[in-house]
Design an enzyme around this catalytic site. Structure first.
Site, PDB file in Angstrom:
ATOM      1  N   LYS A  85     -11.502 -11.340 -16.217  1.00 35.07           N
ATOM      2  CA  LYS A  85     -11.853 -11.672 -17.303  1.00 35.07           C
ATOM      3  C   LYS A  85     -10.405 -13.056 -17.558  1.00 35.07           C
ATOM      4  O   LYS A  85     -11.405 -13.112 -19.092  1.00 35.07           O
ATOM      5  CB  LYS A  85     -10.968 -10.204 -18.249  1.00 35.07           C
ATOM      6  CG  LYS A  85     -11.340 -10.237 -18.947  1.00 35.07           C
ATOM      7  CD  LYS A  85     -12.438  -9.686 -19.311  1.00 35.07           C
ATOM      8  CE  LYS A  85     -13.032  -9.517 -21.287  1.00 35.07           C
ATOM      9  NZ  LYS A  85     -14.230  -9.366 -21.728  1.00 35.07           N
ATOM     10  N   ASP A 112     -18.162 -11.749 -22.025  1.00 37.12           N
ATOM     11  CA  ASP A 112     -18.849 -12.054 -21.129  1.00 37.12           C
ATOM     12  C   ASP A 112     -20.244 -12.329 -20.769  1.00 37.12           C
ATOM     13  O   ASP A 112     -20.633 -13.164 -19.543  1.00 37.12           O
ATOM     14  CB  ASP A 112     -18.723 -10.719 -20.092  1.00 37.12           C
ATOM     15  CG  ASP A 112     -16.875 -10.492 -19.686  1.00 37.12           C
ATOM     16  OD1 ASP A 112     -16.557 -11.021 -20.354  1.00 37.12           O
ATOM     17  OD2 ASP A 112     -17.426  -9.518 -19.841  1.00 37.12           O
ATOM     18  N   HIS A 115       7.814  -7.765  -4.400  1.00 36.82           N
ATOM     19  CA  HIS A 115       6.324  -7.943  -4.197  1.00 36.82           C
ATOM     20  C   HIS A 115       6.645  -8.959  -4.808  1.00 36.82           C
ATOM     21  O   HIS A 115       7.014  -9.292  -6.486  1.00 36.82           O
ATOM     22  CB  HIS A 115       6.076  -6.898  -5.366  1.00 36.82           C
ATOM     23  CG  HIS A 115       5.136  -5.514  -4.396  1.00 36.82           C
ATOM     24  ND1 HIS A 115       4.556  -5.689  -3.895  1.00 36.82           N
ATOM     25  CD2 HIS A 115       6.377  -5.074  -4.279  1.00 36.82           C
ATOM     26  CE1 HIS A 115       4.473  -4.886  -3.661  1.00 36.82           C
ATOM     27  NE2 HIS A 115       5.691  -3.854  -3.493  1.00 36.82           N
ATOM     28  N   GLY A 142       1.290  -1.299   0.184  1.00 35.44           N
ATOM     29  CA  GLY A 142       0.314   0.141  -0.423  1.00 35.44           C
ATOM     30  C   GLY A 142       0.917   1.122  -0.070  1.00 35.44           C
ATOM     31  O   GLY A 142       1.863   1.287   0.523  1.00 35.44           O
ATOM     32  N   GLY A 162     -19.632 -10.562 -27.161  1.00 34.69           N
ATOM     33  CA  GLY A 162     -18.980 -10.585 -26.098  1.00 34.69           C
ATOM     34  C   GLY A 162     -18.805 -11.921 -25.069  1.00 34.69           C
ATOM     35  O   GLY A 162     -19.752 -11.895 -25.558  1.00 34.69           O
ATOM     36  N   CYS A 177       5.287  -5.908   1.541  1.00 38.25           N
ATOM     37  CA  CYS A 177       5.427  -5.027   1.322  1.00 38.25           C
ATOM     38  C   CYS A 177       5.336  -3.653   2.568  1.00 38.25           C
ATOM     39  O   CYS A 177       5.248  -4.409   3.297  1.00 38.25           O
ATOM     40  CB  CYS A 177       5.725  -4.161   0.268  1.00 38.25           C
ATOM     41  SG  CYS A 177       6.153  -2.634   0.072  1.00 38.25           S
ATOM     42  N   TYR A 178       4.046  -3.255   2.368  1.00 42.22           N
ATOM     43  CA  TYR A 178       3.486  -2.418   3.367  1.00 42.22           C
ATOM     44  C   TYR A 178       2.499  -3.985   4.585  1.00 42.22           C
ATOM     45  O   TYR A 178       3.211  -3.377   5.644  1.00 42.22           O
ATOM     46  CB  TYR A 178       2.206  -1.710   2.720  1.00 42.22           C
ATOM     47  CG  TYR A 178       1.077  -0.845   4.196  1.00 42.22           C
ATOM     48  CD1 TYR A 178       1.900   0.251   4.705  1.00 42.22           C
ATOM     49  CD2 TYR A 178       0.561  -1.403   4.621  1.00 42.22           C
ATOM     50  CE1 TYR A 178       1.507   1.194   5.670  1.00 42.22           C
ATOM     51  CE2 TYR A 178       0.146  -0.574   5.900  1.00 42.22           C
ATOM     52  CZ  TYR A 178       0.634   0.683   6.801  1.00 42.22           C
ATOM     53  OH  TYR A 178      -0.508   0.791   7.387  1.00 42.22           O
ATOM     54  N   GLU A 222       4.161 -10.700  -6.574  1.00 44.00           N
ATOM     55  CA  GLU A 222       2.940 -10.808  -7.311  1.00 44.00           C
ATOM     56  C   GLU A 222       3.300 -10.583  -8.739  1.00 44.00           C
ATOM     57  O   GLU A 222       2.694 -10.919  -9.374  1.00 44.00           O
ATOM     58  CB  GLU A 222       1.785 -10.648  -6.845  1.00 44.00           C
ATOM     59  CG  GLU A 222       1.494  -8.581  -6.636  1.00 44.00           C
ATOM     60  CD  GLU A 222       2.196  -8.060  -5.525  1.00 44.00           C
ATOM     61  OE1 GLU A 222       3.158  -9.703  -4.630  1.00 44.00           O
ATOM     62  OE2 GLU A 222       2.377  -6.865  -5.315  1.00 44.00           O
TER      63      GLU A 222
END
Ligand code: XMP
Length: 517
Positions: A373, A233, A175, A58, A231, A85-86, A177
């Protein structure tokens, strides 16, 4: 997916830009994961009985006046915790260590040297030249809390990772990720499987079967309507519901006259193949007459959104006893509404089916509420959608209207459709289509002088927009080969009557946007 049946890992959000990425990585490891705001109560956490908790990074300093905090109790729940991290700095502060406030940021690549073997570094080499990781922090841990030990360092960060000696509590300053951290996925999967003892049961196959089961429970014997755009979705939403309740689902496909060349035919043919119950509404005249004389982009969007709702409502009112409205809402929309910072400022209004639920007073079915997605695409494959449809480029709800600068007329639509079809044909022919995020043509509201044969022309300009992106939040123009750009330009100028000039858009987002309006 019924949450009670799923193992869950919680990500508590402290406002990092990579919070969603943490959740996506966890899910890539086939572990179900949810993001919640940092200030969720301990009772709520307990009620979810998560297998593990990840504290995100953060922008704050733990010493800020309004620094986001968690209760110290979190560490006494006997649930494994990984602070990133934070999250690591907060863990340190709450458990009695010391964080050093810094006015300088360490930002970028660093070499992480692993000093101690530990579960979260399982399978990774100790010592040596180290592993490439990504750092982005100002403050840093200066003194670890009692009971912890340092398990890794980097040149400029002596405490780059820490672990509790007997309890499953970890902190990493880097990080894991982000893709730049080469060992990131190893660290995360070690935390999930070696520390939290998760089992990898989050697959799209298991999602599809339980989603179908849940829809059946909720809506069996009742009627559902769904707006289909073609589409991915809305199509996946419809396929799931169709699998659950068959013909009790009616899909409404509105042709607003702003679709690409042959779009309606292609989509309808596909839907027919899946035996979906589809009502096709040709509303071209209605939309075009409402758009007559309108040049302002926001006005166009509003008109199209409002008209869509009217058409959809009228069509839906012809079906008796409808109970549910199905929508393809995705997880990022859900978390945006409860996120740490609140929704980001609206730059352009997105009008698809946005206003429908309030207007129609129907109960909602949103089977994709838990998916990112990329997971929707995997679910689409699982449901048997062909590669071409699953991987189609996104197409905005207001369609070609926001790619025609100035007034939308039939003539202009027809010029743009032809030019756009050439862009898509050439992109597919060269296979570049599958490598980029979006590719399309835009019709500009100016004319320029040219020469064709012996004659002077005064014709339209088409801009070609092709972008690379991961999530449409940021984008860069695609570095297409000159030969391909040349072919696209030649063909448009030769084949599309009324166009004598083609430009390639080389702006990134930000500061430009992907669409021109
Ligand atoms: P911008 O132009 O904001 O577009 O960079 C980001 C992505 O969103 C798509 N887009 C829309 N999609 N309804 C949609 O469903 C809309 O009104 C809309 N406007 C933009 C755009 O194509 C790109 O993928």
């Amino acid at each position: 997916m019924s949450k009670s049946r799923m193992q869950n890992v919680l990500v508590l959000d402290f406002g990092s830009q990579t919070t969603q990425l943490i959740a996506r990585r966890v899910r890539e490891a086939q572990v179900y994961c949810e993001i919640h705001p940092y200030n969720i109560s301990i009772q709520e956490i307990k009620a979810m009985s998560p297998k593990g908790i990840i504290l995100s990074g953060g922008p704050s300093s733990v010493y800020d006046k309004d620094a986001p905090m968690v209760s110290r109790e979190l560490f006494d729940l006997d649930i494994p915790v990984l602070g990133i991290c934070y999250g690591m700095q907060l863990t340190t502060l709450l458990l009695g260590g010391r964080v050093e406030k810094s006015s300088r940021r360490e930002y970028g690549h660093a070499k992480l040297i692993i000093d101690q073997p530990d579960k979260i570094f399982h399978g990774l080499a100790q010592g040596g030249i180290g592993h490439q990781v990504w750092m982005s922090h100002g403050d840093r841990v200066e003194e670890i809390p009692a009971g912890f030990h340092v398990i890794a360092h980097s040149e400029s960060c002596p405490i780059a990772a820490m672990a509790h000696e007997s309890r499953p509590i970890y902190g990493v300053q880097f990080h894991p990720e982000v893709a730049h951290t080469e060992i990131g996925m190893d660290v995360l999967t070690n935390f999930l499987f070696k520390v939290c003892s998760c089992t990898p049961d989050w697959t799209m196959r298991s999602f599809v079967s339980s989603a179908v089961e849940e829809i059946r429970k909720k809506a069996e014997g009742r009627k559902v309507i769904c707006a289909l755009s073609g589409g991915v979705d809305s199509t996946v939403t419809a396929l799931l519901i169709n699998r659950a309740i068959g013909d009790n689902l009616t899909c409404i496909f509105v042709n607003n006259g702003l679709l690409r060349k042959n779009e309606a035919e292609v989509v309808l043919a596909f839907l027919k193949q899946f035996k979906l119950n589809v009502r096709y509404v040709d509303a071209e005249d209605r939309f075009l007459s409402r758009l007559k004389g309108v040049e302002d982009p926001e006005k166009k969007r509003k008109i199209i959104g409002t008209e869509f709702i009217k058409v959809f409502e009228e069509e839906a009112s012809r079906i008796e006893h409808v109970d549910f409205l199905a929508q393809g809402t995705l997880y990022p929309d859900v978390i945006e509404s409860v996120s740490f910072k609140g929704p980001s400022a609206t730059i352009k209004s997105h009008h698809n089916v946005g206003g429908l639920p309030e207007v129609m007073k129907l109960e909602l079915i949103e089977p994709l509420r838990e998916l990112f997605k990329d997971e929707v695409r995997k679910a689409a494959e699982e449901l048997g959608m062909p590669y071409e449809l699953v991987n189609r480029h996104p197409f905005p709800g207001p369609g070609l209207a926001i790619r025609i600068l100035g007034e939308v007329t039939r003539t202009r639509l027809s010029i743009l459709r032809e030019a756009d079809a050439i862009v898509l044909e050439e992109m597919k022919e060269s296979q570049w289509y599958w490598k980029v995020w979006q590719s399309f043509a835009v019709l500009l509201p100016i004319r320029t002088v040219g020469v064709m044969g012996d004659e002077r022309t005064y014709d339209h300009v088409v801009a070609v927009r092709v972008v690379d992106s991961l999530d449409a939040m940021t984008a860069d123009w695609s570095k297409l080969p000159y030969e391909l750009l040349g072919r696209i330009s030649n063909r448009i100028i030769n084949e599309v009557k009324g166009v004598n000039r083609v430009c390639y858009d080389i702006s990134s987002k930000p500061p430009a946007t992907i669409e021109w309006e």
